[in-house]
Design a protein around this motif. Structure first.
Motif, PDB file in Angstrom:
ATOM      1  N   ALA A  16      20.318  35.246 -10.612  1.00 59.80           N
ATOM      2  CA  ALA A  16      21.039  34.647 -10.152  1.00 59.80           C
ATOM      3  C   ALA A  16      22.438  34.762  -9.289  1.00 59.80           C
ATOM      4  CB  ALA A  16      22.352  34.813 -12.116  1.00 59.80           C
ATOM      5  N   PHE A  17      22.110  35.895  -9.001  1.00 60.79           N
ATOM      6  CA  PHE A  17      22.853  36.732  -7.340  1.00 60.79           C
ATOM      7  C   PHE A  17      22.889  36.292  -6.553  1.00 60.79           C
ATOM      8  CE2 PHE A  17      24.000  38.584  -3.918  1.00 60.79           C
ATOM      9  CZ  PHE A  17      25.552  39.607  -4.413  1.00 60.79           C
ATOM     10  N   ALA A  18      21.684  35.381  -6.402  1.00 61.89           N
ATOM     11  CA  ALA A  18      20.188  34.467  -5.701  1.00 61.89           C
ATOM     12  C   ALA A  18      20.345  33.375  -5.738  1.00 61.89           C
ATOM     13  CB  ALA A  18      18.391  35.719  -5.272  1.00 61.89           C
ATOM     14  N   VAL A  19      20.599  33.032  -6.659  1.00 57.37           N
ATOM     15  CA  VAL A  19      20.311  31.619  -6.343  1.00 57.37           C
ATOM     16  C   VAL A  19      21.476  31.270  -6.242  1.00 57.37           C
ATOM     17  CG1 VAL A  19      20.467  29.271  -8.749  1.00 57.37           C
ATOM     18  CG2 VAL A  19      18.692  31.385  -8.415  1.00 57.37           C
ATOM     19  N   GLU A  20      22.903  31.444  -7.250  1.00 62.35           N
ATOM     20  CA  GLU A  20      24.283  31.339  -6.574  1.00 62.35           C
ATOM     21  C   GLU A  20      24.146  30.817  -5.094  1.00 62.35           C
ATOM     22  OE1 GLU A  20      26.269  34.946  -8.700  1.00 62.35           O
ATOM     23  OE2 GLU A  20      26.331  32.816 -10.376  1.00 62.35           O
ATOM     24  N   ARG A  21      23.732  31.733  -3.461  1.00 63.89           N
ATOM     25  CA  ARG A  21      23.888  31.863  -2.718  1.00 63.89           C
ATOM     26  C   ARG A  21      22.761  31.190  -1.356  1.00 63.89           C
ATOM     27  NH1 ARG A  21      25.547  35.413  -5.706  1.00 63.89           N
ATOM     28  NH2 ARG A  21      27.807  37.092  -4.975  1.00 63.89           N
ATOM     29  N   SER A  22      21.617  30.801  -2.682  1.00 68.75           N
ATOM     30  CA  SER A  22      21.138  29.810  -2.267  1.00 68.75           C
ATOM     31  C   SER A  22      20.071  31.093  -1.065  1.00 68.75           C
ATOM     32  CB  SER A  22      21.597  28.592  -1.448  1.00 68.75           C
ATOM     33  OG  SER A  22      20.645  27.892  -0.875  1.00 68.75           O
ATOM     34  N   TRP A  23      19.636  32.136  -1.259  1.00 74.06           N
ATOM     35  CA  TRP A  23      19.126  33.046  -0.758  1.00 74.06           C
ATOM     36  C   TRP A  23      17.374  32.782  -1.282  1.00 74.06           C
ATOM     37  CZ3 TRP A  23      22.295  38.227  -1.145  1.00 74.06           C
ATOM     38  CH2 TRP A  23      23.089  38.092  -0.182  1.00 74.06           C
ATOM     39  N   GLU A  24      17.411  32.525  -2.340  1.00 72.48           N
ATOM     40  CA  GLU A  24      15.497  32.762  -2.964  1.00 72.48           C
ATOM     41  C   GLU A  24      14.692  31.872  -1.054  1.00 72.48           C
ATOM     42  OE1 GLU A  24      17.622  29.430  -6.035  1.00 72.48           O
ATOM     43  OE2 GLU A  24      18.004  29.682  -3.706  1.00 72.48           O
ATOM     44  N   GLN A  25      15.119  31.177  -0.605  1.00 74.35           N
ATOM     45  CA  GLN A  25      14.641  31.030   0.891  1.00 74.35           C
ATOM     46  C   GLN A  25      14.113  31.477   1.841  1.00 74.35           C
ATOM     47  OE1 GLN A  25      17.034  28.282   3.165  1.00 74.35           O
ATOM     48  NE2 GLN A  25      18.655  29.107   2.037  1.00 74.35           N
ATOM     49  N   PHE A  26      14.839  32.779   1.284  1.00 69.19           N
ATOM     50  CA  PHE A  26      14.425  34.158   2.393  1.00 69.19           C
ATOM     51  C   PHE A  26      13.755  35.072   1.278  1.00 69.19           C
ATOM     52  CE2 PHE A  26      19.192  32.892   3.316  1.00 69.19           C
ATOM     53  CZ  PHE A  26      18.197  31.836   4.383  1.00 69.19           C
ATOM     54  N   HIS A  27      13.507  34.905   0.311  1.00 67.13           N
ATOM     55  CA  HIS A  27      13.236  36.004  -0.714  1.00 67.13           C
ATOM     56  C   HIS A  27      11.501  35.678  -0.636  1.00 67.13           C
ATOM     57  CE1 HIS A  27      17.080  37.711  -2.769  1.00 67.13           C
ATOM     58  NE2 HIS A  27      17.304  37.525  -1.389  1.00 67.13           N
ATOM     59  N   THR A  28      10.907  35.844  -0.152  1.00 63.78           N
ATOM     60  CA  THR A  28       9.457  36.122  -0.486  1.00 63.78           C
ATOM     61  C   THR A  28       8.971  37.553  -0.280  1.00 63.78           C
ATOM     62  OG1 THR A  28       9.517  36.241   2.106  1.00 63.78           O
ATOM     63  CG2 THR A  28       9.398  34.036   1.919  1.00 63.78           C
ATOM     64  N   PRO A  29       8.152  37.388  -0.803  1.00 65.52           N
ATOM     65  CA  PRO A  29       7.520  38.656  -0.801  1.00 65.52           C
ATOM     66  C   PRO A  29       7.554  39.874   0.024  1.00 65.52           C
ATOM     67  CG  PRO A  29       6.154  36.913  -2.200  1.00 65.52           C
ATOM     68  CD  PRO A  29       6.925  36.797  -1.405  1.00 65.52           C
ATOM     69  N   LYS A  30       7.058  38.931   2.174  1.00 68.04           N
ATOM     70  CA  LYS A  30       7.091  40.457   2.851  1.00 68.04           C
ATOM     71  C   LYS A  30       8.212  40.418   2.856  1.00 68.04           C
ATOM     72  CE  LYS A  30       7.884  37.817   7.044  1.00 68.04           C
ATOM     73  NZ  LYS A  30       8.707  38.462   7.269  1.00 68.04           N
ATOM     74  N   ASN A  31       9.256  39.262   2.894  1.00 66.40           N
ATOM     75  CA  ASN A  31      10.888  39.915   3.297  1.00 66.40           C
ATOM     76  C   ASN A  31      11.654  40.931   1.934  1.00 66.40           C
ATOM     77  OD1 ASN A  31      10.959  38.155   5.207  1.00 66.40           O
ATOM     78  ND2 ASN A  31      12.145  36.444   4.679  1.00 66.40           N
ATOM     79  N   LEU A  32      11.055  40.543   1.531  1.00 62.27           N
ATOM     80  CA  LEU A  32      11.309  41.970   0.062  1.00 62.27           C
ATOM     81  C   LEU A  32      11.349  42.917   0.531  1.00 62.27           C
ATOM     82  CD1 LEU A  32      11.729  38.795  -3.081  1.00 62.27           C
ATOM     83  CD2 LEU A  32      13.772  40.011  -1.820  1.00 62.27           C
ATOM     84  N   SER A  33      10.087  42.950   0.630  1.00 61.09           N
ATOM     85  CA  SER A  33       8.921  43.747   0.530  1.00 61.09           C
ATOM     86  C   SER A  33       9.407  45.091   1.824  1.00 61.09           C
ATOM     87  CB  SER A  33       6.985  43.514   1.083  1.00 61.09           C
ATOM     88  OG  SER A  33       6.668  44.033   0.036  1.00 61.09           O
TER      89      SER A  33
END
Length: 119
Positions: A16-33
């Protein structure tokens, strides 16, 4: 200690924190790793020059203890988000890995030893 319910709640809150900020676009497995590795590095930096004894007592230090706690929180958040994006049940993955390690590192073979056992 976290239970499945606790991890589920945390996963939902981090999502929810990510969705509220529209960060899903940045939350790829590579970026999160990569972010997870960075946060682990920050945790390591807090403990790097401590003696083994000091590291065991780190939470008693009024300045360093809260910093270590915050870095562990960051690590957990990124790990939780990565597992969510990859559709991995974090608790189940940990239980499976622990069971595999128990098979590989039997008490008889590993007791009192830090030696790596090859698969």
């Amino acid at each position: 200690m976290a239970t499945n319910g606790d991890l589920g709640d945390l996963t939902e809150r981090v999502r929810a924190f990510a969705v509220e900020r529209s960060w899903e676009q940045f939350h790829t497995p590579k970026n999160l790793s990569m972010a997870l590795a960075g946060e682990v590095g920050e945790l390591l930096a807090e403990l790097q020059w401590l003696t083994p004894e000091q590291s065991l007592a780190v939470m008693e230090d009024p300045e360093l203890g809260p910093r270590v706690r915050a870095e562990i929180g960051d690590v957990m958040i990124y790990l939780t988000r990565l597992a969510d994006v990859l559709d991995i049940d974090l608790a189940e993955a940990a239980r499976d890995k622990l069971a595999d390690s128990a098979r590989r590192y039997t008490v008889e073979a590993a007791h009192g030893s830090a030696a790596k056992i090859r698969p």
